[in-house]
Write a protein that holds these residues in place. Structure first.
Motif, PDB file in Angstrom:
ATOM      1  N   ALA A  58       0.816  -1.211   0.000  1.00 32.52           N
ATOM      2  CA  ALA A  58       0.000   0.000   0.000  1.00 32.52           C
ATOM      3  C   ALA A  58       0.849   1.260   0.000  1.00 32.52           C
ATOM      4  O   ALA A  58       0.429   2.297  -0.544  1.00 32.52           O
ATOM      5  N   ASN A  59       2.035   1.204   0.592  1.00 31.96           N
ATOM      6  CA  ASN A  59       2.906   2.378   0.596  1.00 31.96           C
ATOM      7  C   ASN A  59       3.336   2.769  -0.812  1.00 31.96           C
ATOM      8  O   ASN A  59       3.495   3.957  -1.119  1.00 31.96           O
ATOM      9  N   LEU A  60       3.525   1.774  -1.679  1.00 34.64           N
ATOM     10  CA  LEU A  60       3.856   2.092  -3.066  1.00 34.64           C
ATOM     11  C   LEU A  60       2.688   2.812  -3.735  1.00 34.64           C
ATOM     12  O   LEU A  60       2.875   3.822  -4.421  1.00 34.64           O
ATOM     13  N   TYR A  61       1.481   2.285  -3.520  1.00 30.82           N
ATOM     14  CA  TYR A  61       0.299   2.934  -4.096  1.00 30.82           C
ATOM     15  C   TYR A  61       0.110   4.340  -3.527  1.00 30.82           C
ATOM     16  O   TYR A  61      -0.222   5.285  -4.251  1.00 30.82           O
ATOM     17  N   LYS A  62       0.295   4.477  -2.224  1.00 30.76           N
ATOM     18  CA  LYS A  62       0.091   5.782  -1.597  1.00 30.76           C
ATOM     19  C   LYS A  62       1.061   6.823  -2.166  1.00 30.76           C
ATOM     20  O   LYS A  62       0.635   7.928  -2.559  1.00 30.76           O
ATOM     21  N   ASN A  63       2.336   6.489  -2.211  1.00 34.02           N
ATOM     22  CA  ASN A  63       3.326   7.450  -2.696  1.00 34.02           C
ATOM     23  C   ASN A  63       3.127   7.758  -4.178  1.00 34.02           C
ATOM     24  O   ASN A  63       3.273   8.906  -4.610  1.00 34.02           O
ATOM     25  N   PHE A  64       2.781   6.736  -4.944  1.00 33.14           N
ATOM     26  CA  PHE A  64       2.468   6.925  -6.364  1.00 33.14           C
ATOM     27  C   PHE A  64       1.267   7.849  -6.528  1.00 33.14           C
ATOM     28  O   PHE A  64       1.297   8.810  -7.317  1.00 33.14           O
ATOM     29  N   ALA A  65       0.205   7.603  -5.765  1.00 36.61           N
ATOM     30  CA  ALA A  65      -1.009   8.421  -5.858  1.00 36.61           C
ATOM     31  C   ALA A  65      -0.745   9.858  -5.430  1.00 36.61           C
ATOM     32  O   ALA A  65      -1.224  10.809  -6.073  1.00 36.61           O
ATOM     33  N   LEU A  66       0.004  10.051  -4.357  1.00 35.53           N
ATOM     34  CA  LEU A  66       0.319  11.407  -3.898  1.00 35.53           C
ATOM     35  C   LEU A  66       1.161  12.150  -4.934  1.00 35.53           C
ATOM     36  O   LEU A  66       0.991  13.358  -5.146  1.00 35.53           O
ATOM     37  N   THR A  67       2.055  11.424  -5.590  1.00 37.97           N
ATOM     38  CA  THR A  67       2.869  12.032  -6.650  1.00 37.97           C
ATOM     39  C   THR A  67       1.986  12.482  -7.810  1.00 37.97           C
ATOM     40  O   THR A  67       2.110  13.613  -8.300  1.00 37.97           O
ATOM     41  N   LEU A  68       1.084  11.603  -8.260  1.00 41.88           N
ATOM     42  CA  LEU A  68       0.198  11.966  -9.373  1.00 41.88           C
ATOM     43  C   LEU A  68      -0.689  13.145  -9.008  1.00 41.88           C
ATOM     44  O   LEU A  68      -0.913  14.044  -9.831  1.00 41.88           O
ATOM     45  N   SER A  69      -1.191  13.153  -7.776  1.00 37.13           N
ATOM     46  CA  SER A  69      -2.051  14.254  -7.338  1.00 37.13           C
ATOM     47  C   SER A  69      -1.286  15.570  -7.321  1.00 37.13           C
ATOM     48  O   SER A  69      -1.792  16.611  -7.766  1.00 37.13           O
ATOM     49  N   SER A  70      -0.061  15.541  -6.808  1.00 40.52           N
ATOM     50  CA  SER A  70       0.751  16.761  -6.774  1.00 40.52           C
ATOM     51  C   SER A  70       1.033  17.274  -8.177  1.00 40.52           C
ATOM     52  O   SER A  70       0.917  18.470  -8.450  1.00 40.52           O
ATOM     53  N   LEU A  71       1.409  16.370  -9.072  1.00 40.02           N
ATOM     54  CA  LEU A  71       1.700  16.776 -10.447  1.00 40.02           C
ATOM     55  C   LEU A  71       0.461  17.358 -11.131  1.00 40.02           C
ATOM     56  O   LEU A  71       0.569  18.327 -11.886  1.00 40.02           O
ATOM     57  N   SER A  72      -0.705  16.777 -10.851  1.00 39.65           N
ATOM     58  CA  SER A  72      -1.933  17.279 -11.475  1.00 39.65           C
ATOM     59  C   SER A  72      -2.275  18.679 -11.008  1.00 39.65           C
ATOM     60  O   SER A  72      -2.954  19.432 -11.708  1.00 39.65           O
ATOM     61  N   GLU A  73      -1.792  19.043  -9.810  1.00 34.86           N
ATOM     62  CA  GLU A  73      -2.042  20.375  -9.258  1.00 34.86           C
ATOM     63  C   GLU A  73      -0.903  21.343  -9.558  1.00 34.86           C
ATOM     64  O   GLU A  73      -0.907  22.481  -9.086  1.00 34.86           O
ATOM     65  N   GLY A  74       0.067  20.897 -10.352  1.00 34.76           N
ATOM     66  CA  GLY A  74       1.197  21.748 -10.703  1.00 34.76           C
ATOM     67  C   GLY A  74       2.193  21.926  -9.590  1.00 34.76           C
ATOM     68  O   GLY A  74       3.004  22.862  -9.613  1.00 34.76           O
ATOM     69  N   LYS A  75       2.182  21.015  -8.613  1.00 35.14           N
ATOM     70  CA  LYS A  75       3.098  21.094  -7.481  1.00 35.14           C
ATOM     71  C   LYS A  75       4.226  20.087  -7.638  1.00 35.14           C
ATOM     72  O   LYS A  75       4.068  19.052  -8.287  1.00 35.14           O
ATOM     73  N   GLU A  76       5.354  20.367  -7.001  1.00 36.76           N
ATOM     74  CA  GLU A  76       6.489  19.450  -7.016  1.00 36.76           C
ATOM     75  C   GLU A  76       6.299  18.398  -5.927  1.00 36.76           C
ATOM     76  O   GLU A  76       6.142  18.728  -4.754  1.00 36.76           O
ATOM     77  N   PRO A  77       6.275  17.108  -6.277  1.00 31.00           N
ATOM     78  CA  PRO A  77       6.143  16.071  -5.243  1.00 31.00           C
ATOM     79  C   PRO A  77       7.312  16.105  -4.273  1.00 31.00           C
ATOM     80  O   PRO A  77       8.436  16.434  -4.659  1.00 31.00           O
ATOM     81  N   THR A  78       7.063  15.781  -3.024  1.00 29.12           N
ATOM     82  CA  THR A  78       8.120  15.740  -2.022  1.00 29.12           C
ATOM     83  C   THR A  78       8.971  14.493  -2.221  1.00 29.12           C
ATOM     84  O   THR A  78       8.603  13.559  -2.938  1.00 29.12           O
ATOM     85  N   ALA A  79      10.119  14.466  -1.531  1.00 23.82           N
ATOM     86  CA  ALA A  79      11.011  13.312  -1.629  1.00 23.82           C
ATOM     87  C   ALA A  79      10.339  12.039  -1.119  1.00 23.82           C
ATOM     88  O   ALA A  79      10.552  10.955  -1.678  1.00 23.82           O
ATOM     89  N   THR A  80       9.524  12.150  -0.075  1.00 21.98           N
ATOM     90  CA  THR A  80       8.849  10.960   0.444  1.00 21.98           C
ATOM     91  C   THR A  80       7.767  10.471  -0.520  1.00 21.98           C
ATOM     92  O   THR A  80       7.529   9.275  -0.624  1.00 21.98           O
ATOM     93  N   MET A  81       7.114  11.388  -1.223  1.00 24.25           N
ATOM     94  CA  MET A  81       6.132  10.974  -2.224  1.00 24.25           C
ATOM     95  C   MET A  81       6.804  10.204  -3.360  1.00 24.25           C
ATOM     96  O   MET A  81       6.276   9.217  -3.865  1.00 24.25           O
ATOM     97  N   LEU A  82       7.964  10.654  -3.771  1.00 23.96           N
ATOM     98  CA  LEU A  82       8.671  10.056  -4.907  1.00 23.96           C
ATOM     99  C   LEU A  82       9.426   8.790  -4.536  1.00 23.96           C
ATOM    100  O   LEU A  82      10.097   8.197  -5.391  1.00 23.96           O
TER     101      LEU A  82
END
Length: 385
Positions: free
Chosen positions: A328-352
């Protein structure tokens, strides 16, 4: 984002072990929902599988091609956001490339493809499209694995000198592929698994974990590859000597004929000042051994851990977190990364912090180099990509 990400699943239909694992993992943090699927190459099974998962008939597709094309024509708010590919190795490349071509992010099981050439093509496609690919090397999702990586990266152990990683299983000690075991059948079939059995299936996990925690890259290897069970077409056992890019050396053992073993993935890393040990079957503990101080045991969920470990922990200390949570941690970090990118934000190191297409290329290179070395009398092989 103000909504859950919509997932389209390829494979993972009725009686498929890993499909259910993916769905549980994707659902655990409330960031992803199953939106549609092509759950089997058999349209009837795909429809039946989708119905059991409470999807409407319109979202149960006869093929991945139909799903990708149809979903790509829908408005963004109504279509899937990414595809997750949970098929055997031979059925990874085509749907992944097609999904990327149609603008969808990809989450995919390992090994990433059937060959290194396919992996390189997929890597180029990801870079050309600017989309994101997550590779499910599950064990890198454990909190204490992330703690180990952070400690090594912070130079707590000093310069790394030796890496010992072993992945011992016993489930293929007999010819289960001849007894109708579906998991054994495709894993021992070169047309579906590729040029390697054991080293492709679990050796890649061991190699990825060694590089992930140590922060080093394998530069050379010397492999002894074995087909132990009579009549088996692909390797079921192997031992590999390793050399890393900082001068460290290592040993990798992967076997599926160690009778009585369950899922014994273990790693030890030694530096100038100390070493660490982690065991997948006791995942909440990280053992640290110092050159000049008493041994320590770090435990999941405690405040003294790094933010990388804590942000991938869901429960207070003393509550076991295991394979499903790591997945689930892989899915969570992947999802948070996609959400950040969709909002024009830079994903954090923990998200990536999840395995990428580059890890997939290295995994396929590991397989091809190990098998080439195992077939040769040459002692050391350069790790070629």
């Amino acid at each position: 984002m103000t909504r859950k990400l919509k997932m389209g699943m390829i494979g993972g239909g009725k009686n498929a072990f890993i499909g259910a694992i993916h769905r549980i993992a994707a659902n655990m943090d409330g960031l992803v929902e199953l939106h549609c699927g092509a759950f089997s190459s058999n349209p009837k099974i795909s429809k039946e599988s989708g119905k059991e998962l409470f999807l409407s008939d319109a979202k149960c597709y006869n093929s991945f091609e139909e799903m990708i094309v149809t979903e790509s024509k829908l408005p963004i708010a109504e279509r899937m956001d990414f595809v997750t590919i949970v098929t055997p190795n031979f059925a990874h490349f085509k749907p992944a490339m097609m999904a990327l071509d149609h603008g969808f992010h990809v989450l995919i099981d390992k090994p990433m493809t059937l060959s290194l050439d396919e992996a390189k093509q997929l890597q180029k496609k990801v870079k050309d499209t600017g989309l994101t690919l997550c590779l499910t090397h599950t064990y890198s999702g454990y909190p204490m694995v992330k703690q180990a990586r952070k400690m090594v990266g912070d130079n707590d152990l000093g310069k790394i000198r030796k890496v010992i990683v072993e992945y011992n299983q016993g489930w293929l000690s007999s010819s289960f592929e001849k007894e109708g075991n579906k998991q054994a059948i495709w894993r021992t079939d070169p047309s579906k698994s590729g040029i390697s059995g054991c080293m492709g299936d679990i050796g890649t996990h061991a190699a990825q974990l060694a590089e992930y925690i140590s922060g080093l890259k394998i530069t050379q290897l010397c492999a002894d590859i074995n087909n132990v069970v009579e009549g088996r077409q692909l390797d079921d056992d192997g031992n590999v000597l390793l050399k890393f890019d900082n001068g460290a050396n290592g040993i990798l053992v992967a076997t599926q004929i160690a009778a009585g073993e369950e899922n014994g993935l273990k790693i030890k890393i030694y530096g100038e000042k100390g070493g660490l040990e982690w065991d997948q079957m006791e995942p909440n503990s990280l053992i640290i051994k110092w050159l000049d101080a008493p041994m320590q045991v770090y435990r999941t969920g405690n405040s003294y851990l790094s933010n990388f470990a804590m942000e991938n922990t869901r429960t207070p200390s003393g509550h076991p977190e295991g394979y499903l949570e790591a997945f689930a941690n892989l899915y969570k970090n992947f999802a948070l990364t996609l959400s950040s990118l969709s909002e024009g934000k830079e994903p954090t190191a923990t998200m990536l912090d999840f395995p990428s297409v580059d890890d997939g290329v290295r995994g396929m290179a590991f397989i091809e180099n190990v098998i080439a070395s195992g077939k040769s009398d040459q002692k050391w092989f350069d790790f070629k990509i």
